[in-house]
Write an enzyme that holds these catalytic residues in place. Structure first.
Site, PDB file in Angstrom:
ATOM      1  N   LYS A  93      39.398  40.348  19.266  1.00 39.76           N
ATOM      2  CA  LYS A  93      38.594  39.840  20.385  1.00 39.76           C
ATOM      3  C   LYS A  93      38.120  41.010  21.263  1.00 39.76           C
ATOM      4  CE  LYS A  93      41.435  38.913  24.424  1.00 39.76           C
ATOM      5  NZ  LYS A  93      40.896  39.859  25.383  1.00 39.76           N
ATOM      6  N   ASN A  94      38.954  42.053  21.401  1.00 38.85           N
ATOM      7  CA  ASN A  94      38.565  43.166  22.276  1.00 38.85           C
ATOM      8  C   ASN A  94      37.470  44.043  21.672  1.00 38.85           C
ATOM      9  OD1 ASN A  94      40.297  42.286  24.190  1.00 38.85           O
ATOM     10  ND2 ASN A  94      41.767  43.977  24.026  1.00 38.85           N
TER      11      ASN A  94
ATOM     12  N   ARG B 284      37.739  38.988  32.814  1.00 33.90           N
ATOM     13  CA  ARG B 284      37.279  40.259  33.381  1.00 33.90           C
ATOM     14  C   ARG B 284      36.268  40.974  32.494  1.00 33.90           C
ATOM     15  NH1 ARG B 284      39.225  43.908  36.457  1.00 33.90           N
ATOM     16  NH2 ARG B 284      38.902  45.383  34.773  1.00 33.90           N
TER      17      ARG B 284
ATOM     18  N   CYS C  26      44.163  39.939  39.563  1.00 36.65           N
ATOM     19  CA  CYS C  26      44.549  38.980  38.535  1.00 36.65           C
ATOM     20  C   CYS C  26      46.026  39.105  38.260  1.00 36.65           C
ATOM     21  CB  CYS C  26      43.726  39.187  37.261  1.00 36.65           C
ATOM     22  SG  CYS C  26      44.202  40.640  36.369  1.00 36.65           S
TER      23      CYS C  26
ATOM     24  N   ARG D 128      43.548  45.887  38.718  1.00 35.05           N
ATOM     25  CA  ARG D 128      42.486  46.110  37.716  1.00 35.05           C
ATOM     26  C   ARG D 128      41.082  46.263  38.308  1.00 35.05           C
ATOM     27  NH1 ARG D 128      43.735  42.371  32.489  1.00 35.05           N
ATOM     28  NH2 ARG D 128      42.560  43.950  31.409  1.00 35.05           N
TER      29      ARG D 128
ATOM     30  N   ASP E  74      49.340  45.986  25.429  1.00 33.52           N
ATOM     31  CA  ASP E  74      49.177  44.600  24.963  1.00 33.52           C
ATOM     32  C   ASP E  74      50.266  44.171  23.978  1.00 33.52           C
ATOM     33  OD1 ASP E  74      46.990  44.299  26.570  1.00 33.52           O
ATOM     34  OD2 ASP E  74      45.492  44.393  24.969  1.00 33.52           O
TER      35      ASP E  74
ATOM     36  N   ILE F 242      50.361  51.404  32.113  1.00 38.10           N
ATOM     37  CA  ILE F 242      48.938  51.054  32.215  1.00 38.10           C
ATOM     38  C   ILE F 242      48.675  50.067  33.358  1.00 38.10           C
ATOM     39  CG2 ILE F 242      46.906  50.145  30.980  1.00 38.10           C
ATOM     40  CD1 ILE F 242      47.957  52.676  29.667  1.00 38.10           C
TER      41      ILE F 242
ATOM     42  N   ARG G 204      43.155  32.292  25.013  1.00 37.48           N
ATOM     43  CA  ARG G 204      42.118  33.282  25.325  1.00 37.48           C
ATOM     44  C   ARG G 204      42.015  34.322  24.219  1.00 37.48           C
ATOM     45  NH1 ARG G 204      43.079  36.491  30.237  1.00 37.48           N
ATOM     46  NH2 ARG G 204      41.248  37.416  29.331  1.00 37.48           N
TER      47      ARG G 204
HETATM   48  C1  UD1 Z   1      41.261  46.641  28.027  1.00 36.53           C
HETATM   49  C2  UD1 Z   1      41.636  45.484  27.122  1.00 36.53           C
HETATM   50  C3  UD1 Z   1      43.015  44.939  27.497  1.00 36.53           C
HETATM   51  C4  UD1 Z   1      44.041  46.079  27.500  1.00 36.53           C
HETATM   52  C5  UD1 Z   1      43.556  47.251  28.338  1.00 36.53           C
HETATM   53  C6  UD1 Z   1      44.466  48.468  28.231  1.00 36.53           C
HETATM   54  C7  UD1 Z   1      39.465  44.561  26.593  1.00 36.53           C
HETATM   55  C8  UD1 Z   1      38.497  43.430  26.745  1.00 36.53           C
HETATM   56  N1  UD1 Z   1      40.623  44.460  27.266  1.00 36.53           N
HETATM   57  O1  UD1 Z   1      41.187  46.124  29.349  1.00 36.53           O
HETATM   58  O2  UD1 Z   1      43.396  43.948  26.549  1.00 36.53           O
HETATM   59  O3  UD1 Z   1      45.249  45.607  28.050  1.00 36.53           O
HETATM   60  O4  UD1 Z   1      42.242  47.663  27.931  1.00 36.53           O
HETATM   61  O5  UD1 Z   1      44.598  48.853  26.907  1.00 36.53           O
HETATM   62  O6  UD1 Z   1      39.214  45.490  25.848  1.00 36.53           O
HETATM   63  N2  UD1 Z   1      41.212  51.158  35.941  1.00 36.53           N
HETATM   64  C9  UD1 Z   1      40.801  51.633  37.172  1.00 36.53           C
HETATM   65  N3  UD1 Z   1      39.458  51.614  37.461  1.00 36.53           N
HETATM   66  C10 UD1 Z   1      38.529  51.166  36.581  1.00 36.53           C
HETATM   67  C11 UD1 Z   1      38.954  50.695  35.330  1.00 36.53           C
HETATM   68  C12 UD1 Z   1      40.306  50.699  35.030  1.00 36.53           C
HETATM   69  O7  UD1 Z   1      41.626  52.048  37.983  1.00 36.53           O
HETATM   70  O8  UD1 Z   1      37.333  51.180  36.904  1.00 36.53           O
HETATM   71  C13 UD1 Z   1      42.646  51.159  35.605  1.00 36.53           C
HETATM   72  C14 UD1 Z   1      43.215  49.757  35.397  1.00 36.53           C
HETATM   73  O9  UD1 Z   1      43.600  49.155  36.613  1.00 36.53           O
HETATM   74  C15 UD1 Z   1      44.386  50.036  34.494  1.00 36.53           C
HETATM   75  C16 UD1 Z   1      43.892  51.189  33.610  1.00 36.53           C
HETATM   76  O10 UD1 Z   1      42.803  51.782  34.333  1.00 36.53           O
HETATM   77  O11 UD1 Z   1      45.483  50.478  35.241  1.00 36.53           O
HETATM   78  C17 UD1 Z   1      43.406  50.801  32.232  1.00 36.53           C
HETATM   79  O12 UD1 Z   1      42.508  49.723  32.336  1.00 36.53           O
HETATM   80  P1  UD1 Z   1      41.334  49.483  31.301  1.00 36.53           P
HETATM   81  O13 UD1 Z   1      41.504  50.324  30.083  1.00 36.53           O
HETATM   82  O14 UD1 Z   1      40.030  49.586  32.035  1.00 36.53           O
HETATM   83  O15 UD1 Z   1      41.561  47.956  30.908  1.00 36.53           O
HETATM   84  P2  UD1 Z   1      40.440  46.963  30.494  1.00 36.53           P
HETATM   85  O16 UD1 Z   1      39.314  47.730  29.879  1.00 36.53           O
HETATM   86  O17 UD1 Z   1      40.161  46.006  31.586  1.00 36.53           O
END
Ligand code: UD1
Length: 436
Positions: free
Chosen positions: A22-23, A93, A117, A122, A308, A330, A400
């Site tokens: 899905k990701n 998200r 969330c 996040r 995950d 993370i 989901r």
């Molecule tokens: C994606 C995955 C999710 C997985 C996560 C980490 C998808 C749709 N979802 O989520 O399943 O758990 O990667 O492997 O692919 N952060 C910031 N600022 C930002 C963006 C992120 O501070 O602008 C932080 C987040 O709060 C978190 C870390 O960076 O602590 C990693 O987040 P991120 O890799 O962005 O997660 P997602 O892409 O939302």
């Protein structure tokens, strides 16, 4: 609202097939916004987040057809609005993935700001800083992020992620495909899903190099065309089934997976005593091994062990001999499953970013609550081995991201059923969905 009722104690045995990731499917669907031609995607998993992304695409004016099961044919020839509404963003998200493509092709985008969330704050500040560096004006208006490119489009730029972000990397990569000049992303996420998206973009005519490494370079082109692409297998579903086979002392053949993408998961599970054999490039054979032993775990960005899979690993550690220290680097607040596992008899000390599991403990069936997607998976795993009956509330979280998990588990011998308390369909987008 729906629940799972599980009677624990059955060893699961047989063959299970892994669905598409899905990701990977989510960003690939968003990438279809970048072109007026058809994008055909195969191996799309039938999970709720995909339905949400499809609704988002249809809301903005795209046409999404399903010519055959698990294939989506997307046409974004007639995009009418550039807005992802709050109703969709609050349930998923990953809706923010619409920002980069809309901004790159149409020069403007409006996406509701995802709130806090269940698994931490996040934020999306890094996505926005990247767009700003590419010349966009980004501001907040009535709870929405509004982004506008200069009149002659986004300009390529060099952006260093101070923290690795998967969807952040994907958003900037998509934006860069239609920007003027070169976009360079440093400290990029290296997840297989990022590579899969880059492969699709290149089939569409983009010039992306380095996906899968920490430095990605994108040379912008005038326009992108249609493409056909097959989504990679879901490595988290693969890992979850490995744990299911091991924890129930069963024996599973896991088909249609990509063992290479699961290297670190497989290595960790072998370290604690799970027997995993790579039968071929898409099949794994799992058996319980002699005795599970505890081992520490730290989650980190790919290629390290994924966050995950942290919750599922914790459930496994309740059955291992010794003390395992699990560090989550993370996401903050990602131990909510731990308190539910405690209610089933697990011995876990929960700290801020660490949890210590003492094993082995006998788990006893209880009524527990799913709090997010992966937490729900860990509770299902616990239910499979608990004495008596476990009822898991709020299984919409698991819907989901896991395609019909109860059907797949039942087919290999688990005693699990979905109990409906209303007539709502299991994947209905109208069903009450909490922010996650
Ligand atoms: C994606 C995955 C999710 C997985 C996560 C980490 C998808 C749709 N979802 O989520 O399943 O758990 O990667 O492997 O692919 N952060 C910031 N600022 C930002 C963006 C992120 O501070 O602008 C932080 C987040 O709060 C978190 C870390 O960076 O602590 C990693 O987040 P991120 O890799 O962005 O997660 P997602 O892409 O939302």
């Amino acid at each position: 609202m729906e629940k799972f009722r599980i009677r624990g104690g059955n060893a699961i045995k047989g063959r299970v097939s892994i669905s598409g990731a899905k990701n990977s499917a989510l960003p690939c669907m968003a990438a279809a916004i970048l072109t007026a031609e058809h994008v055909i995607l195969h191996n799309i998993p039938y999970v709720r987040d995909i339905i949400t992304m499809r609704r988002l695409l249809e809301d903005i004016g795209a046409h999404v057809l399903t010519p055959e099961l698990r294939t989506h044919k997307i046409s974004a020839a007639n995009i009418e609005v550039m807005t992802a509404p709050y109703e969709l963003v609050k349930t998923m998200r990953a809706s923010v993935l619409a920002l980069g493509p809309l901004l790159a092709r149409f020069g403007k985008a409006r996406v509701s700001l995802p709130g806090g969330c269940a698994i931490g704050a996040r934020p999306i500040d890094l996505h926005l800083a990247g767009f700003t560096k590419m010349g966009a004006e980004v501001y907040l208006e009535a709870g929405d992020v509004v982004a506008r490119a200069p009149d002659d489009g986004l300009v390529g730029a060099e952006f260093d992620f101070e923290k690795i972000s998967v969807t952040g990397t994907e958003n900037l990569m998509m934006a860069g495909t239609l920007a003027r000049g070169r976009t360079t992303i440093n400290n990029a996420a290296r997840e297989p899903e990022v590579r899969d998206l880059a492969e699709l973009l290149n089939k569409m005519g983009a010039r992306v190099r380095g996906a899968g490494t920490p430095r990605i370079e994108i040379d912008g082109v005038e326009a992108l065309g249609g493409a056909e692409h097959t989504i990679i297998p879901d490595r988290i579903e693969t890992g979850t089934f490995i744990v299911a086979g091991a924890i129930t002392r069963g024996e599973l053949e896991i088909k249609d997976c990509n063992p290479e993408h699961c290297n670190r998961i497989i290595a960790k599970l072998r370290e604690v005593g799970v027997e995993i054999e790579e039968v071929n490039q898409s099949t794994l054979h799992v058996s319980a091994g002699k005795k599970l032993k505890a081992a520490e775990l730290t989650t980190q960005a790919y290629p390290a062990f994924p966050t995950d899979m942290q919750a599922q690993y914790m459930t496994l550690m309740t059955q291992a001999n010794g003390r395992s220290e699990i560090t989550e680097t993370i996401f903050e607040n990602r131990f909510m499953h731990a308190s539910e596992l405690q209610r089933m008899g697990a011995r876990i000390q929960i700290g801020h970013d660490k949890a210590i599991v003492e094993g082995p403990t006998k788990l006893i069936g209880a009524r527990v609550q799913a709090s997010d997607l992966r937490a729900s998976a860990s509770l299902v795993l616990a239910g499979l081995i608990a004495e008596g009956e476990t009822t898991i509330d709020r299984v919409y979280h698991i819907d989901r991201g896991y395609e019909k998990i109860e059907t797949k588990l039942k087919a290999v011998g688990a005693d699990i059923e979905r109990v409906r308390e209303s007539v709502t369909s299991p994947l209905s987008p109208e069903e009450d969905v909490a922010a996650a």
